[in-house]
Design a protein around this motif. Structure first.
Motif, PDB file in Angstrom:
ATOM      1  N   TYR A 113       4.177  50.121 100.302  1.00  0.00           N
ATOM      2  CA  TYR A 113       5.383  50.026 101.124  1.00  0.00           C
ATOM      3  C   TYR A 113       5.007  49.679 102.570  1.00  0.00           C
ATOM      4  CZ  TYR A 113       9.513  51.544 103.697  1.00  0.00           C
ATOM      5  OH  TYR A 113      10.582  51.589 104.536  1.00  0.00           O
ATOM      6  N   ILE A 114       5.675  48.677 103.108  1.00  0.00           N
ATOM      7  CA  ILE A 114       5.413  48.288 104.502  1.00  0.00           C
ATOM      8  C   ILE A 114       6.396  49.060 105.378  1.00  0.00           C
ATOM      9  CG2 ILE A 114       5.312  46.352 106.128  1.00  0.00           C
ATOM     10  CD1 ILE A 114       4.649  44.522 103.734  1.00  0.00           C
ATOM     11  N   ASP A 115       5.879  50.029 106.115  1.00  0.00           N
ATOM     12  CA  ASP A 115       6.807  50.915 106.849  1.00  0.00           C
ATOM     13  C   ASP A 115       7.273  50.288 108.159  1.00  0.00           C
ATOM     14  OD1 ASP A 115       4.551  51.115 108.289  1.00  0.00           O
ATOM     15  OD2 ASP A 115       4.277  53.283 108.070  1.00  0.00           O
ATOM     16  N   ASP A 116       8.222  50.975 108.787  1.00  0.00           N
ATOM     17  CA  ASP A 116       8.827  50.481 110.032  1.00  0.00           C
ATOM     18  C   ASP A 116       9.353  49.065 109.878  1.00  0.00           C
ATOM     19  OD1 ASP A 116       8.572  52.728 111.572  1.00  0.00           O
ATOM     20  OD2 ASP A 116       6.492  52.255 112.093  1.00  0.00           O
ATOM     21  N   SER A 117       9.940  48.775 108.730  1.00  0.00           N
ATOM     22  CA  SER A 117      10.471  47.434 108.510  1.00  0.00           C
ATOM     23  C   SER A 117      11.959  47.519 108.208  1.00  0.00           C
ATOM     24  CB  SER A 117       9.739  46.777 107.346  1.00  0.00           C
ATOM     25  OG  SER A 117       9.867  47.582 106.194  1.00  0.00           O
ATOM     26  N   VAL A 118      12.662  46.426 108.461  1.00  0.00           N
ATOM     27  CA  VAL A 118      14.095  46.376 108.143  1.00  0.00           C
ATOM     28  C   VAL A 118      14.390  45.088 107.379  1.00  0.00           C
ATOM     29  CG1 VAL A 118      15.062  47.797 109.999  1.00  0.00           C
ATOM     30  CG2 VAL A 118      14.567  45.411 110.447  1.00  0.00           C
ATOM     31  N   THR A 119      15.467  45.117 106.596  1.00  0.00           N
ATOM     32  CA  THR A 119      15.935  43.887 105.927  1.00  0.00           C
ATOM     33  C   THR A 119      17.412  43.701 106.266  1.00  0.00           C
ATOM     34  OG1 THR A 119      16.453  45.145 103.940  1.00  0.00           O
ATOM     35  CG2 THR A 119      14.352  43.972 103.949  1.00  0.00           C
ATOM     36  N   TYR A 120      17.875  42.476 106.103  1.00  0.00           N
ATOM     37  CA  TYR A 120      19.280  42.144 106.396  1.00  0.00           C
ATOM     38  C   TYR A 120      19.900  41.410 105.223  1.00  0.00           C
ATOM     39  CZ  TYR A 120      17.842  43.051 111.235  1.00  0.00           C
ATOM     40  OH  TYR A 120      17.351  43.627 112.376  1.00  0.00           O
ATOM     41  N   GLU A 121      21.194  41.604 105.031  1.00  0.00           N
ATOM     42  CA  GLU A 121      21.941  40.837 104.020  1.00  0.00           C
ATOM     43  C   GLU A 121      22.424  39.513 104.611  1.00  0.00           C
ATOM     44  OE1 GLU A 121      22.447  41.304 100.736  1.00  0.00           O
ATOM     45  OE2 GLU A 121      21.085  43.017 100.916  1.00  0.00           O
ATOM     46  N   LYS A 122      22.650  39.514 105.913  1.00  0.00           N
ATOM     47  CA  LYS A 122      22.953  38.265 106.618  1.00  0.00           C
ATOM     48  C   LYS A 122      22.349  38.360 108.008  1.00  0.00           C
ATOM     49  CE  LYS A 122      27.458  39.533 108.327  1.00  0.00           C
ATOM     50  NZ  LYS A 122      28.874  39.538 108.216  1.00  0.00           N
ATOM     51  N   ALA A 123      22.170  37.219 108.657  1.00  0.00           N
ATOM     52  CA  ALA A 123      21.457  37.248 109.935  1.00  0.00           C
ATOM     53  C   ALA A 123      22.330  37.890 111.014  1.00  0.00           C
ATOM     54  CB  ALA A 123      21.071  35.826 110.337  1.00  0.00           C
ATOM     55  N   PRO A 124      21.818  38.883 111.729  1.00  0.00           N
ATOM     56  CA  PRO A 124      22.623  39.543 112.759  1.00  0.00           C
ATOM     57  C   PRO A 124      22.651  38.763 114.069  1.00  0.00           C
ATOM     58  CG  PRO A 124      20.501  40.634 112.562  1.00  0.00           C
ATOM     59  CD  PRO A 124      20.519  39.560 111.517  1.00  0.00           C
ATOM     60  N   ASN A 125      21.678  37.909 114.305  1.00  0.00           N
ATOM     61  CA  ASN A 125      21.645  37.159 115.564  1.00  0.00           C
ATOM     62  C   ASN A 125      20.701  35.954 115.447  1.00  0.00           C
ATOM     63  OD1 ASN A 125      18.907  38.026 116.103  1.00  0.00           O
ATOM     64  ND2 ASN A 125      19.765  40.020 116.671  1.00  0.00           N
ATOM     65  N   ILE A 126      20.712  35.149 116.497  1.00  0.00           N
ATOM     66  CA  ILE A 126      19.995  33.883 116.483  1.00  0.00           C
ATOM     67  C   ILE A 126      18.474  34.067 116.420  1.00  0.00           C
ATOM     68  CG2 ILE A 126      19.747  33.514 118.982  1.00  0.00           C
ATOM     69  CD1 ILE A 126      21.240  30.867 118.493  1.00  0.00           C
ATOM     70  N   GLN A 127      18.023  35.161 117.022  1.00  0.00           N
ATOM     71  CA  GLN A 127      16.596  35.471 117.032  1.00  0.00           C
ATOM     72  C   GLN A 127      16.079  35.720 115.610  1.00  0.00           C
ATOM     73  OE1 GLN A 127      14.222  35.798 119.229  1.00  0.00           O
ATOM     74  NE2 GLN A 127      12.720  37.156 118.267  1.00  0.00           N
ATOM     75  N   VAL A 128      16.873  36.463 114.847  1.00  0.00           N
ATOM     76  CA  VAL A 128      16.501  36.746 113.457  1.00  0.00           C
ATOM     77  C   VAL A 128      16.499  35.447 112.645  1.00  0.00           C
ATOM     78  CG1 VAL A 128      17.343  37.859 111.331  1.00  0.00           C
ATOM     79  CG2 VAL A 128      17.112  39.187 113.422  1.00  0.00           C
ATOM     80  N   ALA A 129      17.458  34.569 112.910  1.00  0.00           N
ATOM     81  CA  ALA A 129      17.501  33.276 112.207  1.00  0.00           C
ATOM     82  C   ALA A 129      16.229  32.479 112.505  1.00  0.00           C
ATOM     83  CB  ALA A 129      18.746  32.491 112.620  1.00  0.00           C
ATOM     84  N   PHE A 130      15.830  32.458 113.757  1.00  0.00           N
ATOM     85  CA  PHE A 130      14.613  31.741 114.157  1.00  0.00           C
ATOM     86  C   PHE A 130      13.377  32.324 113.465  1.00  0.00           C
ATOM     87  CE2 PHE A 130      10.945  31.296 117.053  1.00  0.00           C
ATOM     88  CZ  PHE A 130      10.897  29.907 117.169  1.00  0.00           C
ATOM     89  N   GLU A 131      13.283  33.647 113.504  1.00  0.00           N
ATOM     90  CA  GLU A 131      12.139  34.327 112.892  1.00  0.00           C
ATOM     91  C   GLU A 131      12.089  34.086 111.382  1.00  0.00           C
ATOM     92  OE1 GLU A 131       9.575  36.442 113.949  1.00  0.00           O
ATOM     93  OE2 GLU A 131       9.972  35.649 115.936  1.00  0.00           O
ATOM     94  N   ALA A 132      13.265  34.037 110.760  1.00  0.00           N
ATOM     95  CA  ALA A 132      13.319  33.766 109.314  1.00  0.00           C
ATOM     96  C   ALA A 132      12.796  32.358 109.039  1.00  0.00           C
ATOM     97  CB  ALA A 132      14.744  33.922 108.802  1.00  0.00           C
ATOM     98  N   GLY A 133      13.124  31.433 109.919  1.00  0.00           N
ATOM     99  CA  GLY A 133      12.624  30.062 109.780  1.00  0.00           C
ATOM    100  C   GLY A 133      11.109  30.034 109.875  1.00  0.00           C
ATOM    101  N   LYS A 134      10.583  30.782 110.841  1.00  0.00           N
ATOM    102  CA  LYS A 134       9.124  30.845 110.992  1.00  0.00           C
ATOM    103  C   LYS A 134       8.471  31.421 109.735  1.00  0.00           C
ATOM    104  CE  LYS A 134       7.209  32.837 114.554  1.00  0.00           C
ATOM    105  NZ  LYS A 134       7.046  33.650 115.784  1.00  0.00           N
ATOM    106  N   ALA A 135       9.048  32.504 109.228  1.00  0.00           N
ATOM    107  CA  ALA A 135       8.415  33.191 108.082  1.00  0.00           C
ATOM    108  C   ALA A 135       8.429  32.317 106.829  1.00  0.00           C
ATOM    109  CB  ALA A 135       9.139  34.513 107.798  1.00  0.00           C
TER     110      ALA A 135
END
Ligand code: GN1
Ligand code: MG
Length: 364
Positions: A113-135
């Protein structure tokens, strides 16, 4: 008791401390997933593979382990604790395989288990969208030389719309008149758009776009973020397979740019978020550098093909009486299909803007 069962199963794996408690995670539509807390860290993710969807569970687990090993090697210049936050780490069973087969034939696997992590059902903001693109871009870039033909093809033709359309036609033929009437408009929608959506399949058949390893299930809930919203790791590698870049790009945008959850049945909530699309694409193309002209030309289509194919699959499952996806109510798959087709309509409204952005971005 479930707790006794899970304790029994987790103890088949080489874990570092004693089972303490479990939590069932509402995670995905297919497998059963549990967070297993042990006396000391690390904790574990224990998963029961759905043998109806994945009859070749052993091969599936082998695929995941191979890909994780490859990624760990690619990141071997990093500190161990960093690698374990970037790549899923599967735990060996005491018999040195990476699975446990229970008395009724179900396969289980465990990862740290990777602790201190969060997941989203939809992107909460533009930063998360960018990071998802990177990943998602990084996953493809780092694995670009991985020989995907060594993997077992777990679900052949998984993202082939031509194949999914055949399954849909069979379901239409075998379903009830009531269901046909109820789903009439959605069935028409499929028929109206199918030819356009087959262009990616056709390019693959004609060897016009390169095959490579793809994650094949890049919805946002399969990306782990740190608490300060940095993308860390792609999870749920059940479907790592040979594919094309369009699958992962389009599937991520399908959930990141939908203003509603995948399960929302309120059409008015559904729209295509342009700002998130641009931000996601910036992150993605920062990582992915070499694309052929043909690959670039098919990127806009992938943005509608992926919600379209998911809509077709949800609709097919509705017509088949919900035999594939987990559902919470009878029309759940029907509502999911409406959601995906509505997204395709919204994308169509703004398609020229999407293309214009990609034209400039990729200097096509
Ligand atoms: C399924 O693995 P899971 O449950 O998150 C499906 C994906 C769909 C997704 C829709 C093996 O994903 O293809 O995109 O549901 N996986 C399989 O949310 O069919
Ligand atoms: Mg999955």
């Amino acid at each position: 008791m479930k707790s006794d069962l899970l304790k029994h199963i987790i103890n088949k794996f080489k874990i570092h401390s004693e089972f303490e408690s479990y939590q069932e995670l509402d995670y995905g539509h297919i497998n059963d997933t549990y967070l297993i807390k042990t006396q000391n860290e690390p904790h574990y993710i224990l998963q029961k593979i759905n043998s109806n969807v994945f009859p070749q569970a052993q091969e599936l687990i082998r695929n995941k382990v191979l890909v994780s090993n490859y990624l760990q090697q690619k990141y071997s210049h990093l500190k161990e604790e960093e690698i374990y936050r970037k790549v899923l780490c599967f735990v060996e069973a005491k018999d040195t395989t990476f699975f446990y087969k229970d008395s009724i034939g179900n396969y289980w696997n465990t990862s740290v288990y990777i602790d201190d992590s969060v997941t989203y059902e939809k992107a909460p903001n533009i930063q998360v969208a960018f990071e998802a693109g990177k990943a998602t871009g990084k996953f493809l870039e780092v694995t670009k030389n991985f020989d995907a033909s060594q993997l077992h093809e777990i679900l052949p033709k998984f993202h082939s719309i031509t194949f999914r359309y055949q399954q849909f036609k069979t379901a239409v033929k075998n379903t009830t008149v009531d269901k046909l009437n109820f789903a009439n408009e959605l069935i028409d929608f499929v028929e109206k758009h199918i030819v356009e959506m087959q262009q990616i399949d056709k390019a693959i058949e004609a060897n016009q776009i390169p095959l490579r390893l793809t994650h094949s299930d890049t919805k946002i809930s399969n990306i782990l973020f740190s608490k300060d919203n940095k993308a860390m790791c792609l999870i749920d590698t059940d479907t790592v397979m040979q594919g094309v870049i369009h699958y992962d790009y389009g599937d991520a945008i399908r959930t990141i740019c939908n203003t509603a959850d995948e399960d929302s049945n309120n059409e008015n909530e559904i729209d295509f978020n342009h700002a998130f699309f641009k931000s996601y694409s910036e992150g993605f193309f920062n990582e992915i550098k070499e694309l052929t002209k043909k690959e670039i030309n098919l990127l806009p289509l992938s943005i509608k093909m992926m919600p379209f194919i998911m809509g077709v699959r949800f609709l097919t499952d509705y017509l088949n009486n919900n035999i594939y996806y987990k559902t919470n109510y009878e029309n759940h798959n029907f509502d999911r299909a409406i959601n995906q087709f509505t997204l395709v309509k919204r994308i169509n409204h703004t398609y020229s803007e999407i293309k214009a952005f990609l034209d400039v971005k990729l200097q096509n």
